[in-house]
Write a protein that holds these residues in place. Sequence first.
Motif, PDB file in Angstrom:
ATOM      1  N   SER A 214     -36.889  29.711 -44.492  1.00  0.00           N
ATOM      2  CA  SER A 214     -37.370  30.770 -43.208  1.00  0.00           C
ATOM      3  C   SER A 214     -36.342  30.481 -42.115  1.00  0.00           C
ATOM      4  O   SER A 214     -35.802  29.533 -41.869  1.00  0.00           O
ATOM      5  CB  SER A 214     -38.964  30.215 -42.955  1.00  0.00           C
ATOM      6  N   PRO A 215     -36.410  31.634 -41.175  1.00  0.00           N
ATOM      7  CA  PRO A 215     -35.383  31.651 -40.060  1.00  0.00           C
ATOM      8  C   PRO A 215     -35.883  30.426 -39.137  1.00  0.00           C
ATOM      9  O   PRO A 215     -37.165  30.086 -39.147  1.00  0.00           O
ATOM     10  CB  PRO A 215     -35.480  32.842 -39.435  1.00  0.00           C
ATOM     11  N   PRO A 216     -35.025  29.743 -38.442  1.00  0.00           N
ATOM     12  CA  PRO A 216     -35.626  28.778 -37.534  1.00  0.00           C
ATOM     13  C   PRO A 216     -36.425  29.224 -36.425  1.00  0.00           C
ATOM     14  O   PRO A 216     -36.310  30.360 -35.971  1.00  0.00           O
ATOM     15  CB  PRO A 216     -34.203  28.240 -36.777  1.00  0.00           C
ATOM     16  N   PRO A 217     -37.499  28.442 -36.179  1.00  0.00           N
ATOM     17  CA  PRO A 217     -38.306  29.167 -34.964  1.00  0.00           C
ATOM     18  C   PRO A 217     -37.570  29.053 -33.634  1.00  0.00           C
ATOM     19  O   PRO A 217     -36.689  28.451 -33.555  1.00  0.00           O
ATOM     20  CB  PRO A 217     -39.397  28.127 -34.866  1.00  0.00           C
ATOM     21  N   GLU A 218     -37.836  30.106 -32.691  1.00  0.00           N
ATOM     22  CA  GLU A 218     -37.163  30.273 -31.495  1.00  0.00           C
ATOM     23  C   GLU A 218     -38.008  29.416 -30.372  1.00  0.00           C
ATOM     24  O   GLU A 218     -39.171  29.472 -30.185  1.00  0.00           O
ATOM     25  CB  GLU A 218     -37.217  31.876 -31.182  1.00  0.00           C
TER      26      GLU A 218
END
Length: 404
Positions: A214-218
């Motif tokens: 999953s993309p890194p959390p912002e």
Amino acid sequence: MRSGRGRLLKEAMTEDVRQEILSGLKRVVIKIGSSVISKKEGEKGKSVYRLDEERIRHFARQVKKIARTGREVVLVSSGAIMVGRGRLGLDGAHLSIPEKQACAAIGQSYLMHAYEKKFKTQGLKVAQILLSSDDLANRRRYLNAKHTIEALLEYGVIPIINENDSVTVDEIKIGDNDTLSATVACLVDAGLLVILSDVEGLFSRDPTRRPKNSPPPELIPQVSRVTAEIEKLAGKSGSQVTVGGMITKVLAAKKTMSFGIPTLLINGHDDSVLERVAAGEAVGTLFWSGRGRIRDRQHWIAHTLKARGRLVVDPGAVKALVEGGKSLLPAGVLGVEGVFEFGNAVSVVDEASREIARGLVNYSTGDLERIKGLKTSEVRKLVGDNYYEEVIHRDDLVIFENEV
Ligand code: GLU
């Protein structure tokens, strides 16, 4: 999903807001979490936490830098229980409440000794204040604590506050130092609360539970309102050394915001973070709704509290309050009406009964009846050394300018 440009714009915006907060900043409360001043020792599975005095030295230097800019600093430091556990060799053990309280008693003096030593190397004096929720719920004690902190700041001393863990039982416990730091920020009317913890700030998703691929959390640079969604995002966390988690930090920010005080959540393990904050960089998460709410405490005094009585003041006092920005002294009080106690809200009216101000009074009706119209020296003679110079201190006073 936000685009890269959107994010840049948002960061530019939050930098402006930060500059604005910094430009008027006179007093800052900094909360130092246990994890920020501890180091992990020992092997995996058997690791223990010890006070890292080098970190305290680091914060002494940082506080010195802030103090040099003319700003006042109040610290809220955790770590007593963590240190006490270590001193007794009780790492990782399940502790009963009295055992935890014993650890707090042992750890607190050790912790303060470390602050004392390291801050002294920077030419800074420190003072310990231990608070419980009882002290803060009672208006009289609340104001006493406030006045003590004000006096310390006036002497150029750095107050270091913790919860009075060794004597507070569960029912009257504040429970975690995030909440305590928010209460302290409101108590001293700070311009900013900075929470130093072991996370960068609030993320769009829990950064510790990231599903594979999953993309890194912002990182969220600014939260202008603590909505139910934000609270949900904060979820529940906590580690071996910290009591609160993200949720207590978010709720602390919600509390300060409702008083008109911004909260900044940053990573205290990053050595340059406070300097970057001072430079107005968009680090961490800023909880702030923007302009215009800075006078919420004033609003609270003027509109939330019920006035328990009225003080009739002479024209000289009206002028000093409205034009001179002064506190109300006993000499200017002509009459006292109603029944009130120390710390209650009262109206200040002129001889024509026009309400010119409202504020929190330092004397009860009976005491004020005795000292009204007297000069400060006469008040001292009558009441003894234990007196307040001001009937209402300027900081606890709201002037209704338009109505005069
Ligand atoms: N008052 C506790 C202590 O000093 C810490 C509470 C907290 O970390 O939130 O050990």
